[in-house]
Design a protein around this motif. Sequence first.
Motif, PDB file in Angstrom:
ATOM      1  N   LYS A 251      52.805  -9.148  78.762  1.00 14.38           N
ATOM      2  CA  LYS A 251      51.754  -8.787  77.804  1.00 14.38           C
ATOM      3  C   LYS A 251      50.797  -7.760  78.410  1.00 14.38           C
ATOM      4  N   LYS A 255      50.029  -3.988  77.059  1.00 18.61           N
ATOM      5  CA  LYS A 255      48.661  -3.530  76.781  1.00 18.61           C
ATOM      6  C   LYS A 255      48.398  -2.175  77.431  1.00 18.61           C
ATOM      7  N   TYR A 258      49.909   0.303  75.208  1.00 17.73           N
ATOM      8  CA  TYR A 258      49.080   0.433  73.993  1.00 17.73           C
ATOM      9  C   TYR A 258      47.855   1.313  74.274  1.00 17.73           C
ATOM     10  N   ASP A 291      51.511   1.041  66.354  1.00 19.52           N
ATOM     11  CA  ASP A 291      51.937  -0.122  65.565  1.00 19.52           C
ATOM     12  C   ASP A 291      53.015  -0.913  66.294  1.00 19.52           C
ATOM     13  N   TYR A 293      53.599  -1.253  69.594  1.00 21.68           N
ATOM     14  CA  TYR A 293      53.090  -2.059  70.705  1.00 21.68           C
ATOM     15  C   TYR A 293      52.107  -3.124  70.230  1.00 21.68           C
ATOM     16  N   THR A 294      51.404  -2.873  69.125  1.00 21.67           N
ATOM     17  CA  THR A 294      50.553  -3.917  68.555  1.00 21.67           C
ATOM     18  C   THR A 294      51.392  -5.109  68.116  1.00 21.67           C
ATOM     19  N   GLY A 295      52.537  -4.830  67.461  1.00 18.52           N
ATOM     20  CA  GLY A 295      53.432  -5.902  67.042  1.00 18.52           C
ATOM     21  C   GLY A 295      53.998  -6.677  68.218  1.00 18.52           C
ATOM     22  N   ILE A 297      52.671  -7.029  71.196  1.00 20.96           N
ATOM     23  CA  ILE A 297      51.595  -7.806  71.825  1.00 20.96           C
ATOM     24  C   ILE A 297      51.294  -9.053  71.006  1.00 20.96           C
ATOM     25  N   ASP A 298      51.264  -8.918  69.678  1.00 21.18           N
ATOM     26  CA  ASP A 298      51.009 -10.085  68.829  1.00 21.18           C
ATOM     27  C   ASP A 298      52.116 -11.127  68.983  1.00 21.18           C
ATOM     28  N   LYS A 299      53.355 -10.657  69.080  1.00 19.33           N
ATOM     29  CA  LYS A 299      54.479 -11.581  69.242  1.00 19.33           C
ATOM     30  C   LYS A 299      54.381 -12.323  70.572  1.00 19.33           C
ATOM     31  N   SER A 301      51.650 -12.862  72.224  1.00 15.49           N
ATOM     32  CA  SER A 301      50.492 -13.758  72.161  1.00 15.49           C
ATOM     33  C   SER A 301      50.888 -15.094  71.554  1.00 15.49           C
ATOM     34  N   GLU A 302      51.747 -15.053  70.537  1.00 18.39           N
ATOM     35  CA  GLU A 302      52.237 -16.300  69.944  1.00 18.39           C
ATOM     36  C   GLU A 302      53.081 -17.085  70.947  1.00 18.39           C
TER      37      GLU A 302
END
Length: 759
Positions: A251, A255, A258, A291, A293-295, A297-299, A301-302
């Motif tokens: 992660k 970042k 990103y 978009d 790398y945002t996706g 990172i969110d994945k 994070s989960e």
Amino acid sequence: MATLKDIGISAAINLSSAFMFLLAFAVLRLQPFNDRVYFPKWYLKGIRGSPTNSRSAVKKFVNLDTGTYIRFLNWMPAALHMPEPELIDHAGLDSTVFIRIYFLGVKIFAPITLLAFMVLVPINWTGKTLEAPAAKDLTFSDIDKLSISNVPLGSKRFWAHIGMSYVFSAWTCYSLYKEYMIIATMRLRFLASERRRPDQFTVLVRNVPPDMDESVSEHIEHFFCVNHPDHYLMHHVVYNANTLASIVAKKTNLKNWYVYYHNKYERDPSKRPTTRTGMMGLLGAKVDAIDYYTGLIDKLSEEEAKERENVMNDPNAIMPAAFVSFRTRWGAAVCAQTQQTSDPTVWLTEWAPEPRDIFWENLAIPYFDLNLRRLITTVSMFFLTFFFMIPIAFVQSLANIEAIEKVFPFLKSIIEKESVKSVIQGFLPGLALKIFLIMLPKLIWAMSKMEGYTSFSSLERRSASKYYLFVLVNVFLGSIVTGTAFQQLELLINQPSSEFTKTVGSTIPMKATFFITYIMIDGWAGIAGEIIRIASLITFHIKNTFLVKTDQDRENAMDPGSLDFATSEPRIQLYFMLGHVYAPVTPLLLPFIVVFFAFSYMVYRHQIINVYNQQYESGATFWPDVHRRVIIGLIISQILLMGLLSTRGANKSTLLLIAQPVLTIWFHRYCKGRFESAFVKFPLEDAMVKDTLERAVEPTLNLRLYLQDAYVHPVFKGGNFGKAAIIDDEEENPLIQTKRACRSSKPESDNEGASTGSC
């Protein structure tokens, strides 16, 4: 065979390379935009400010002060100016003692060089054996005329070599003794004056036995409440968080990407940056980078949240180990340095590494797996050591005139030119060996990690031991004995030890030129290349261009690095061994070694003052290993000299040399008994003194608050998970409550039916 001319050309090449590196460094370090590359330590300490704040656009990048260019070599005296006590406060004891190894080399070999040139060189030069008519068929160079090879067989001149060998060994042992005493005193003084650190109060407990009635945490609390009731404070159990740590690392990397694309978009908002979904952004479909790398990172994070929950709720994630903290240093010292139960295989205690030094990944390895892992690593190291000699021997075989002409016959007319021939003979063999050794440290480091050591300091010491063994077999013996390491092994097995010693000893004088070229490439140009920090320079400017938005980003982009003990110390040991081996045999090699030690001392002193930021502080616990390996090299040199003299018709006189290794081993055992305990134990008297002083100076110190986050896994920092288990004071209550069925003969039941026992 390299001649004096070849050595001279090699020296000119390496000296020119070293001078170019130093000149480039002297210019680059003066430029404002490189300031964080060459002085990062002062920035990390908050002492140095950025010189790029000038209003002039040119002055932000280029130093226009001509006076600084005139004084471009002033870093050399500045590196030697800082007093040693101040250096310890500034860089730590580990760094200070490490560079003392180089200074020890100067102290040992500078007098030996002077004595060898005054006594042995005239004796060897006037031997005239190689110029005699009987030796007309021998191939030799002018260097051999200065070596023991020029002394007639059975000559009484060998008594001088025997006497000088004793003098060299005595001086080395005396220097080692004084240095061991000085460093032991420095360590004890450092520990006595050191500020409060979590590891002074904490012990690592491993192989906690299972208990059917209590969890690991409850079992640890009960055990230490019973056995250390006046000193136990709290504990942190060890969790297997390796999967979680890998997710966090991924992660963090995403970042960074990103931030890179976000900065790129802010510079030019008219165009959204794109990337590809395949390998390293080079393959696959083209997508919007921000978009994408945002996706990702969110994945992650989960996944991170899910894994945190798994670790919190899974009992199997708790390892049978813990960091146990005590109210006093005295209590921690007693626990760390004693056996806890009658069964020596459980409740194993050792001093906890300082938090920066912990290698968290290996704490999750079950204790009983360690022996199997270390057996596998030992076998792997054996095969690596002997198989690696095959490519080294192949490459070195190509780095000579005959082999090159055989493989590339069309180059014969060029190679036979005197200048080209000198470069090949005086430069290529050492360069080939240096290139092959570059890839080795990472492989050895991976093998040491597999063994399960729990601190970076122990990993580095273990890696240094492996690397030293490799250097001894492949670089030293492998370069002396022609052929592969398996041929060396066959000689060692099939020949009596005395015959093997004679075989190796007789080839030592012939290999002096090779080692001289290697010292110049590795020890002169190589050390000069260290100071320019070309990789860190390029990396910093790439990050500074694409990732940096704030001063904090710029500080994170700095890579100060640290002393690489795992590879640097074994390399130093090779020079110690070469100096001792060749001092009575080919003294011409000694000045090259003295230059290496003196130059390295100056360079690394500069680096630890201005650049390196050590990852941990072990209080120079590595010094006994350094001392032992110098002794090993000295003993090897003494044994090989006996083998060499036995081939030179001095069999009877070599009997006098037998006492040398015996006395050297006795000396080592004496130093071990006299000083080594200072590096493995903490005196209870000193612990009590520090505790008493601390209570007098800080009577209101809340030690629990100070230690509560010290040994929490980094991925849990900042949350409630992983907090220490803290007990209430038990001074007024002689009974320790436990959920385990009491093992006393007459249990007492409380009102709720829980069993308690008088502990």
